[in-house]
Write an enzyme that holds these catalytic residues in place. Structure first.
Site, PDB file in Angstrom:
ATOM      1  N   CYS A 190      -3.237   2.014   7.555  1.00  0.00           N
ATOM      2  CA  CYS A 190      -2.210   1.089   7.235  1.00  0.00           C
ATOM      3  C   CYS A 190      -2.790  -0.403   7.026  1.00  0.00           C
ATOM      4  O   CYS A 190      -3.343  -0.907   8.014  1.00  0.00           O
ATOM      5  CB  CYS A 190      -0.858   1.071   8.108  1.00  0.00           C
ATOM      6  SG  CYS A 190       0.194   2.224   7.531  1.00  0.00           S
ATOM      7  N   CYS A 212       2.351  -5.479  16.390  1.00  0.00           N
ATOM      8  CA  CYS A 212       1.644  -4.667  17.196  1.00  0.00           C
ATOM      9  C   CYS A 212       0.129  -4.786  17.276  1.00  0.00           C
ATOM     10  O   CYS A 212      -0.470  -5.002  15.942  1.00  0.00           O
ATOM     11  CB  CYS A 212       1.871  -3.407  16.867  1.00  0.00           C
ATOM     12  SG  CYS A 212       3.830  -2.696  16.831  1.00  0.00           S
ATOM     13  N   GLU A 266       0.808  -1.116   0.099  1.00  0.00           N
ATOM     14  CA  GLU A 266      -0.002  -0.098   0.075  1.00  0.00           C
ATOM     15  C   GLU A 266       0.962   1.273   0.083  1.00  0.00           C
ATOM     16  O   GLU A 266       1.822   1.335   0.572  1.00  0.00           O
ATOM     17  CB  GLU A 266      -0.851   0.061   1.215  1.00  0.00           C
ATOM     18  CG  GLU A 266      -1.996  -1.018   1.192  1.00  0.00           C
ATOM     19  CD  GLU A 266      -2.693  -0.994   2.555  1.00  0.00           C
ATOM     20  OE1 GLU A 266      -3.553  -2.135   2.892  1.00  0.00           O
ATOM     21  OE2 GLU A 266      -2.569   0.147   3.447  1.00  0.00           O
ATOM     22  N   GLY A 284       5.174  -2.300   7.308  1.00  0.00           N
ATOM     23  CA  GLY A 284       6.491  -2.612   7.617  1.00  0.00           C
ATOM     24  C   GLY A 284       7.263  -1.938   8.564  1.00  0.00           C
ATOM     25  O   GLY A 284       6.735  -0.917   8.879  1.00  0.00           O
ATOM     26  N   GLU A 285       8.577  -2.594   9.100  1.00  0.00           N
ATOM     27  CA  GLU A 285       9.165  -1.746  10.036  1.00  0.00           C
ATOM     28  C   GLU A 285      10.395  -1.230   9.255  1.00  0.00           C
ATOM     29  O   GLU A 285      11.349  -2.262   8.960  1.00  0.00           O
ATOM     30  CB  GLU A 285       9.536  -2.756  11.260  1.00  0.00           C
ATOM     31  CG  GLU A 285      10.638  -2.076  11.930  1.00  0.00           C
ATOM     32  CD  GLU A 285      10.653  -0.829  12.617  1.00  0.00           C
ATOM     33  OE1 GLU A 285      11.481  -0.040  12.225  1.00  0.00           O
ATOM     34  OE2 GLU A 285       9.541  -0.648  13.471  1.00  0.00           O
ATOM     35  N   SER A 326       9.532   5.852  10.561  1.00  0.00           N
ATOM     36  CA  SER A 326       8.865   5.739  11.894  1.00  0.00           C
ATOM     37  C   SER A 326       9.407   4.219  12.059  1.00  0.00           C
ATOM     38  O   SER A 326       9.370   3.312  11.306  1.00  0.00           O
ATOM     39  CB  SER A 326       7.424   5.911  11.337  1.00  0.00           C
ATOM     40  OG  SER A 326       6.724   5.085  12.602  1.00  0.00           O
ATOM     41  N   CYS A 379       4.346  -7.270   7.889  1.00  0.00           N
ATOM     42  CA  CYS A 379       5.334  -6.908   8.980  1.00  0.00           C
ATOM     43  C   CYS A 379       5.402  -7.969  10.100  1.00  0.00           C
ATOM     44  O   CYS A 379       4.498  -8.617  10.371  1.00  0.00           O
ATOM     45  CB  CYS A 379       4.682  -5.702   9.598  1.00  0.00           C
ATOM     46  SG  CYS A 379       5.642  -4.714  11.152  1.00  0.00           S
ATOM     47  N   ASN A 406      -7.399   3.547  14.546  1.00  0.00           N
ATOM     48  CA  ASN A 406      -8.324   2.996  13.423  1.00  0.00           C
ATOM     49  C   ASN A 406      -8.879   1.630  13.858  1.00  0.00           C
ATOM     50  O   ASN A 406      -8.049   0.529  14.110  1.00  0.00           O
ATOM     51  CB  ASN A 406      -7.588   2.895  12.222  1.00  0.00           C
ATOM     52  CG  ASN A 406      -7.348   4.283  11.558  1.00  0.00           C
ATOM     53  OD1 ASN A 406      -8.374   4.942  11.181  1.00  0.00           O
ATOM     54  ND2 ASN A 406      -6.063   4.547  11.661  1.00  0.00           N
ATOM     55  N   CYS A 419      -2.823  -3.051  15.021  1.00  0.00           N
ATOM     56  CA  CYS A 419      -2.308  -2.678  13.745  1.00  0.00           C
ATOM     57  C   CYS A 419      -2.639  -3.813  12.543  1.00  0.00           C
ATOM     58  O   CYS A 419      -2.537  -4.972  12.963  1.00  0.00           O
ATOM     59  CB  CYS A 419      -0.878  -2.199  13.593  1.00  0.00           C
ATOM     60  SG  CYS A 419       0.053  -1.939  11.978  1.00  0.00           S
ATOM     61  N   SER A 436       6.966   5.097  17.277  1.00  0.00           N
ATOM     62  CA  SER A 436       5.749   4.528  17.490  1.00  0.00           C
ATOM     63  C   SER A 436       5.685   4.020  18.974  1.00  0.00           C
ATOM     64  O   SER A 436       6.206   3.103  19.159  1.00  0.00           O
ATOM     65  CB  SER A 436       5.257   3.324  16.638  1.00  0.00           C
ATOM     66  OG  SER A 436       5.349   3.984  15.009  1.00  0.00           O
ATOM     67  N   LEU A 437       5.519   5.155  19.911  1.00  0.00           N
ATOM     68  CA  LEU A 437       5.613   4.678  21.192  1.00  0.00           C
ATOM     69  C   LEU A 437       4.294   4.117  21.919  1.00  0.00           C
ATOM     70  O   LEU A 437       4.280   3.039  22.323  1.00  0.00           O
ATOM     71  CB  LEU A 437       5.698   5.977  21.996  1.00  0.00           C
ATOM     72  CG  LEU A 437       5.978   6.121  23.458  1.00  0.00           C
ATOM     73  CD1 LEU A 437       7.312   5.113  23.852  1.00  0.00           C
ATOM     74  CD2 LEU A 437       6.251   7.438  24.055  1.00  0.00           C
ATOM     75  N   HIS A 438       3.092   4.637  21.747  1.00  0.00           N
ATOM     76  CA  HIS A 438       1.922   4.363  21.970  1.00  0.00           C
ATOM     77  C   HIS A 438       1.458   3.793  23.275  1.00  0.00           C
ATOM     78  O   HIS A 438       0.412   3.159  23.626  1.00  0.00           O
ATOM     79  CB  HIS A 438       1.561   3.124  20.853  1.00  0.00           C
ATOM     80  CG  HIS A 438       1.728   3.403  19.584  1.00  0.00           C
ATOM     81  ND1 HIS A 438       1.554   4.460  18.974  1.00  0.00           N
ATOM     82  CD2 HIS A 438       2.262   2.769  18.314  1.00  0.00           C
ATOM     83  CE1 HIS A 438       1.544   4.594  17.726  1.00  0.00           C
ATOM     84  NE2 HIS A 438       2.223   3.397  17.273  1.00  0.00           N
ATOM     85  N   CYS A 457       2.847   8.352   1.900  1.00  0.00           N
ATOM     86  CA  CYS A 457       3.178   7.290   2.997  1.00  0.00           C
ATOM     87  C   CYS A 457       3.523   6.148   2.303  1.00  0.00           C
ATOM     88  O   CYS A 457       2.582   5.622   1.492  1.00  0.00           O
ATOM     89  CB  CYS A 457       1.915   7.412   3.857  1.00  0.00           C
ATOM     90  SG  CYS A 457       2.204   6.009   5.272  1.00  0.00           S
TER      91      CYS A 457
END
Length: 348
Positions: free
Chosen positions: A334, A117, A93, A160-161, A192, A113, A291, A120, A215-217, A106
């Site tokens: 994502c 997480c 994407e 992805g990371e 990121s 991935c 989301n 996600c 990406s702390l979250h 983006c």
């Protein structure tokens, strides 16, 4: 014989390759310009090259070109979401977002991935493979071709990371910012990561002028362990030390991404703990209403709770904004479009 992926080569590598073909040095610059400035999709478009060279290049290698498997355009804000099909049939994407300061793209850095997480959609199904430099570049070039819009900035925040695909991402950035290529300043690039501390230190050594987004979250290990498996390898204290070291060496302010999950990490005590965690660090917090993903079960809090969280951070001295939501009518978050396409394919 393995075919050559020309678009993944730096200018220096292309010079070496064409030299081995017996070509004069200036030919490499011509090919590089065709690939990255004019962004052609075939060798026949390289009209200032001898036909014999064009034929040999086509015989021994290829130009990475993505097929548009699906394109969605938001009626609300003009956001465009692309599902690109790769040479091997996999899909990724890419999202083009319109802002007053210019268009931001983006892009994905992997097919799938492995970070896991659990809020996600990108991690559902795990990691398939890394993207090559040319596949990431072609996300940019194809989005420009298909949209007719110029990309002003890039965020590596798609599927992805990026730091899990470190070498390919670094090569992508080198080619992207090359004066002989697209010549996009890395000051207009954000990368990121979910918190791969070893990757942050490797990136720090490069001293690139990009923006690092974490990406702390979560404000603590207890919540982060539940939502982000990476925290079990690199805990919050290790991550914060890496971030402070990164700023000390590069002088680049860090952005922290914080997905607000209703009842999980969006309480007043979470805001207070987050502010204490980031105290004294030159940074910005980007609050993202989560989301909802059907397979995950998380929900976002109310608009009022989101606003209160931001206001509390600001009162405690932390610069924080709520991310503007774009493409909400086309599932622009994502992994959602790729996941839907996979499910449709399985049902056939």
């Amino acid at each position: 014989m393995t075919k050559i992926d020309y678009k993944s080569l730096t200018l220096g590598e292309l010079k070496t390759l064409l030299g081995e073909m017996g070509q004069p040095a200036f030919r490499a610059g011509q090919v590089y310009s065709w690939l990255h400035q004019k962004q052609v999709t075939s060798f026949e478009e390289m009209t200032n090259l001898p036909q014999a060279l064009r034929d040999r290049l086509a015989q021994e290698g290829y130009i990475t070109v993505h097929k548009v498997a699906r394109k969605l355009v938001s009626k609300l804000d003009g956001t465009q979401k692309f599902l690109f099909q790769l040479r091997d049939g996999n899909c990724i994407e890419t999202v083009l977002m319109k802002y007053k300061h210019g268009n931001s793209l983006c892009i994905s850095s992997q097919v799938g991935c492995r970070m896991g997480c659990n809020f996600c959609a990108s991690t559902l199904g795990g990691l398939v493979r890394n993207l090559t430099p040319s596949e990431m570049l072609e996300e940019v070039y194809a989005a420009q071709r298909e949209s007719g819009e110029k990309v002003a900035s890039i965020v590596l925040m798609g599927i992805g990371e990026p730091l899990d695909n470190f070498d390919n991402v670094m090569q992508f950035l080198e080619i992207l910012s090359s004066p002989e290529g697209m010549n996009l300043s890395l000051r207009h690039v954000s990368l990121s990561t979910c918190g791969l501390v070893d990757g942050i230190y490797k990136l720090m050594e490069k001293k690139l002028q990009l923006t690092l987004s974490i990406s702390l979250h979560a404000p603590n290990d207890e919540i982060r362990n539940r939502t982000m498996p990476v925290n079990k390898k690199y805990n919050v204290a290790e991550l914060m030390k890496a971030c402070r070291d990164y700023f000390r060496v590069t002088g680049r302010r860090i952005s922290f991404e914080y997905a607000l999950i209703g009842g999980v990490n969006d309480r007043p005590q979470d805001a207070k703990e987050l502010a204490a965690l980031l105290k004294g660090m030159p940074c910005h917090v980007n609050l993202i209403p989560v989301n909802p993903v059907k397979e995950r079960g998380y929900q976002r809090g109310s608009r009022e709770s989101i606003a209160r969280f931001q206001q509390q951070l600001e009162k405690l001295g932390i610069n924080a904004t709520v991310r503007r939501e774009l493409g909400s009518d086309i599932n622009a978050a994502c992994g959602q479009l790729r996941r839907a396409a996979e499910q449709e394919a399985q049902q056939r």
